[in-house]
Enzyme design. Structure first.
Site, PDB file in Angstrom:
ATOM      1  N   HIS A   1       1.280  -1.435  -0.361  1.00  0.00           N
ATOM      2  CA  HIS A   1       0.410  -0.127  -0.084  1.00  0.00           C
ATOM      3  C   HIS A   1       0.971   1.230  -0.191  1.00  0.00           C
ATOM      4  O   HIS A   1       1.049   1.348  -0.543  1.00  0.00           O
ATOM      5  CB  HIS A   1      -0.615   0.362   1.128  1.00  0.00           C
ATOM      6  CG  HIS A   1      -1.375   1.666   0.881  1.00  0.00           C
ATOM      7  ND1 HIS A   1      -3.392   0.588   0.920  1.00  0.00           N
ATOM      8  CD2 HIS A   1      -1.309   2.281   1.828  1.00  0.00           C
ATOM      9  CE1 HIS A   1      -3.954   2.209   1.229  1.00  0.00           C
ATOM     10  NE2 HIS A   1      -2.869   3.083   1.665  1.00  0.00           N
ATOM     11  N   GLU A   2       1.911   0.942   1.540  1.00  0.00           N
ATOM     12  CA  GLU A   2       2.659   2.308   1.313  1.00  0.00           C
ATOM     13  C   GLU A   2       3.463   2.118  -0.024  1.00  0.00           C
ATOM     14  O   GLU A   2       3.944   4.132  -0.679  1.00  0.00           O
ATOM     15  CB  GLU A   2       3.025   2.618   2.441  1.00  0.00           C
ATOM     16  CG  GLU A   2       2.690   1.991   3.691  1.00  0.00           C
ATOM     17  CD  GLU A   2       1.162   3.353   3.869  1.00  0.00           C
ATOM     18  OE1 GLU A   2       1.913   4.617   2.894  1.00  0.00           O
ATOM     19  OE2 GLU A   2       0.012   3.471   4.726  1.00  0.00           O
TER      20      GLU A   2
ATOM     21  N   GLU B   1      -5.046   7.522  -3.742  1.00  0.00           N
ATOM     22  CA  GLU B   1      -4.665   6.015  -3.062  1.00  0.00           C
ATOM     23  C   GLU B   1      -5.132   5.338  -4.057  1.00  0.00           C
ATOM     24  O   GLU B   1      -5.051   3.987  -3.252  1.00  0.00           O
ATOM     25  CB  GLU B   1      -6.445   6.491  -1.685  1.00  0.00           C
ATOM     26  CG  GLU B   1      -6.324   5.909  -1.293  1.00  0.00           C
ATOM     27  CD  GLU B   1      -6.160   5.419  -0.054  1.00  0.00           C
ATOM     28  OE1 GLU B   1      -5.214   6.501   0.227  1.00  0.00           O
ATOM     29  OE2 GLU B   1      -6.256   4.181   0.529  1.00  0.00           O
TER      30      GLU B   1
ATOM     31  N   HIS C   1       2.181   4.468  -2.617  1.00  0.00           N
ATOM     32  CA  HIS C   1       2.418   6.043  -2.594  1.00  0.00           C
ATOM     33  C   HIS C   1       3.465   6.252  -2.960  1.00  0.00           C
ATOM     34  O   HIS C   1       3.365   7.688  -3.693  1.00  0.00           O
ATOM     35  CB  HIS C   1       1.313   6.244  -1.357  1.00  0.00           C
ATOM     36  CG  HIS C   1       0.056   6.442  -0.778  1.00  0.00           C
ATOM     37  ND1 HIS C   1      -0.260   6.852  -1.266  1.00  0.00           N
ATOM     38  CD2 HIS C   1      -0.138   5.906   0.098  1.00  0.00           C
ATOM     39  CE1 HIS C   1      -2.051   6.624  -1.025  1.00  0.00           C
ATOM     40  NE2 HIS C   1      -2.022   5.759   0.231  1.00  0.00           N
TER      41      HIS C   1
END
Lengths: 502, 502
Positions: free
Chosen positions: A266-267, A296, A270
């Site tokens: 997830h990170e 997102e 980003h």
């Protein structure tokens, strides 16, 4: 140098200075979360306060007003980057100048206090402790939206600061459709009574091994370690200091390796976005994501559409199992895939699976919109939460800690933020379909490990533009389509239908 | 509030703002050395440049000039802290304002370049590459000392910025006496032909174990981990961000645990100083050490006077050996003590033992003084270095990398810095004797592990005052004595006489 060129060079130097303060602020924030000693925190807060004030003062200064006053009339003579820069500076200037300075200061002080009170209230499960603060916050925001102005819905004035140009009337039909289909799908899945056996994951993996695993996963998706780093924190996050310094963190839960694995995907998503922005935008406020929703979309893309897919693991599961160590040798790909896709309604948003996740957002979106509109009062919020939770998720929190006190967002005054999570999911699914149209069969791409091609597509269509375009514009340019719920609806149905036999 | 009180409150707010920038700068420096990704370094340098400019501009601003102009005439009405603060701000104002701005900027650019060239020249052992830069640096400094002014010796104007109020005529008799005695002692030790067997240390200790060991040692000497942290870097250092955030680093040399051990004692000594400054001085430039020499006295105190002493290890060697692991079980205290006190002339200052160390300083002090006075030219420097090295240390470097190119100080323009290292050794020995007078037998204190009492004495007499007093004043207040070489001469003779049987 013409007078205009000279002016532009001064303007760029002025915004670069603001970016330098922001870099220092980002580093101070990163440091506070990755191991700054506790006794230094209050002095650090003072230093953060000083630099934040500087940035704020520069954004609303007479100097800035002069720049905007000179450049806006000649916008036709400006290049695309400068036009977007002027637009962004104007937005920030207006947003901050429209609120009486004293009221803004009071609001900042209030939310700073409210966050600590919220923390205590959540620990005690005592909403009454937090209620007076939330009441004041809502009162402030009802006042602020009038200063900022809006066309139809007061909530739009809040949404605009996270998702520029997007209004409730853009969102509502998308959310309505997704909600309908999600409720149906969740009902069908629940009807099967099936839950995957996830016991295999509940065995210990030492932090050192998890760290190596996370570095490997980041490497697989294309994270550039020469321009970033990985650290460990209780709450994983991504933060960017400058184009060559993009940092992610994750958490090593000894008893369940999925936490670290999907946090880092997830990170990392980003981070791939930030690492892919055109360096030509560095030193300006355009060197950032187009919106929270677009940001997102990138994290969810890698976490869910890639990281929870079968074809990705068809390619990488062997390597993962090897890296997990000999005690994992018995785990099959099928068990693994089922275990990372366990769908069931639950109370906590941040722990929800990708199907039920959006239901948590709908709940919050409806409630905060009603609060701002004045059709719901803070005193009635806990009960409204329970009702909505029952209606949407079919579960009701026992106490407010797992209900209305669950998230920090409202304590920090971030109304209008929640819908960007679901927008991110919607955008991501649209991008996935567009990639498949352009590059060929999605499953095939992942199965062959063609992640580089996927990343290049995202770089080319999304990342490099930074904040040049508003999110829906960017999405239209990238996909050639209007925003739509159908790609996500299709994705969820096509993935979870076979998995649960519904 | 009187007009004066109001003015003072503005003055303190003004300097606090400068300190906030300095905290951000310190964090950026720490971060660059502890793992910032390489691709972010050049953008980071820009941000550092902006904040440094801000601090510089504030220190020499018209606003500062006004504050000083108003407060200096009423200094009798000011409290001690404010008087010292005005004094410090005046010093910095004058120091920076006396040099024409353009010349100063040129000097900063020159030294920035010179540091990279020096690095290359050192790697290649090619002084000629570096020579034109050093020539320009010396020319600049000869010009600067005239702007700053001095009474007797132009070198005093340089020394003053590292050791306020100390002049060459204060230093010369101390250095002469120490030099004479050191040369004699080193000669006697060499005459014995004895070298301790240090082979026991040359066995591998894994970094994780060394890290635990360093945390333990810091804990033993009183480092507060709630107000600081320990990290790993190639070149160990200490840096302070604010009173609750004092950081040290060390290096884990797998093949020799002494590197980590004595680096952490050294940097830990610096840190104990910063952690002990009166918090009432925070937010002002008085919240720092009194001088480089006093700072160095604290690091050397813990590294050498405590950390290389027999009684300290009589108390802690058992614990150390246990923590080193079972493969160290055979090592005796006597072997350990001899191995950490191996005296022999060598070429590299940073690796020198505590007896020969000061000879390296005398060499540099003489040469840089002659360069500034104009009695030595840069082209003759390598030869002068070799001559001095032969005379003082009895060894001559084969190439300039181990000679005149050894240290970065001259490349960065830091002339006047070297003597503070030996001043630190001298001050430390004087403090040690004063502590023994006040608290009783030194060896007994260490043998009983009374480090808390020793630290309290240092806190009470040195640390808490920060930069309130000039270094020699502080030393007189703490010890009741004038600066003297005798305590260090006695210490070295009494320690190394018995150890080497001379």
């Amino acid at each position: 140098m013409t007078a205009l060129e000279q002016r532009l060079s001064q303007f760029y130097a002025y915004v670069a200075r603001m970016q330098h303060y922001r870099e220092a602020l980002a580093l101070m924030a990163w440091d506070l979360r990755t191991g700054a000693p506790p006794k230094g925190v209050s002095a650090r807060a003072e230093a953060v306060g000083t630099l934040s004030e500087d940035v704020f003062a520069m954004a609303v200064s007479e100097r800035m007003e002069e720049f905007l006053g000179e450049l806006e009339p000649v916008r036709e003579q400006l290049d695309e980057r400068t036009r977007a820069l002027v637009r962004e500076c104007r937005r920030e200037f207006d947003r901050n100048r429209k609120i009486p300075r004293e009221r803004y200061r009071e609001f900042v002080v209030l939310t700073t206090r409210a966050e600590s009170v919220w923390e205590e209230a959540k620990a005690k499960g005592d909403f009454l402790l937090f209620r007076p603060y939330l009441e004041q916050i809502v009162t402030f925001l009802r006042e602020f939206v009038e200063y900022w102005g809006y066309e139809e819905d007061p909530y739009d004035a809040l949404l605009d600061s996270y998702e520029p140009g997007v209004r409730t009337r853009d969102i509502d039909p998308l959310f309505r459709r997704l909600r309908e289909e999600t409720v149906r799908l969740v009902g069908e899945i629940a009807g099967t009574g099936r839950r995957p056996d996830t016991s295999a994951f509940l065995r210990s993996v030492p932090p050192d091994r998890q760290r190596e695993l996370c570095r490997w996963v980041l490497d697989v998706i294309g994270f550039d370690f020469e321009g970033g780093r990985l650290d460990e924190t209780v709450h994983p996050f991504e933060i960017s200091l400058n184009p060559g310094d993009v940092r992610v963190t994750t958490r090593y839960e000894p008893g369940d390796v999925r936490t670290a694995l999907f946090s880092v995907l997830h990170e990392g998503g980003h981070a791939l976005y930030e690492q892919g922005i055109d360096p030509d935008l560095a030193g300006t406020p355009l060197w950032t994501g187009a919106s929270m929703g677009i940001h997102e979309s990138q994290s969810r893309f890698w976490e869910n559409l890639v990281g929870r897919s079968l074809p990705f693991w068809e390619r990488y599961f062997g390597e993962l199992r090897h890296r997990l160590g000999p005690e994992w040798a018995e785990l099959t790909l099928e068990q693994f895939y089922a275990g990372i896709n366990d769908v069931a309604p639950s109370l906590i948003r941040t722990e929800a699976d990708e199907v039920t996740y959006n239901l948590h957002i709908f709940l919050r979106y409806d409630l905060e919109r009603a609060l701002i509109a004045g059709s719901l009062e803070v005193r009635d919020l806990p009960e409204a939460w329970r009702e909505q939770s029952r209606a949407l998720l079919g579960v009701v929190p026992e106490g407010d800690a797992e209900g209305v006190l669950q998230d920090v967002h409202w304590a920090s005054g971030s109304f209008g933020y929640f819908p960007t999570y679901t927008l991110g999911n919607l955008y991501a699914a649209q991008l996935r379909e567009a990639i498949a149209r352009d590059l060929g069969d999605w499953d095939g791409l992942l199965r062959e490990g063609e992640l580089g091609a996927v990343l290049r597509w995202l770089r080319d269509r999304i990342h490099r533009y930074g904040k040049l375009f508003d999110p829906l514009d960017l999405l239209r340019r990238a996909t050639g389509e209007e925003p739509s719920a159908e790609p996500l609806v299709r994705y969820l149905r096509n993935k979870y239908g076979p998995l649960y036999g519904v």
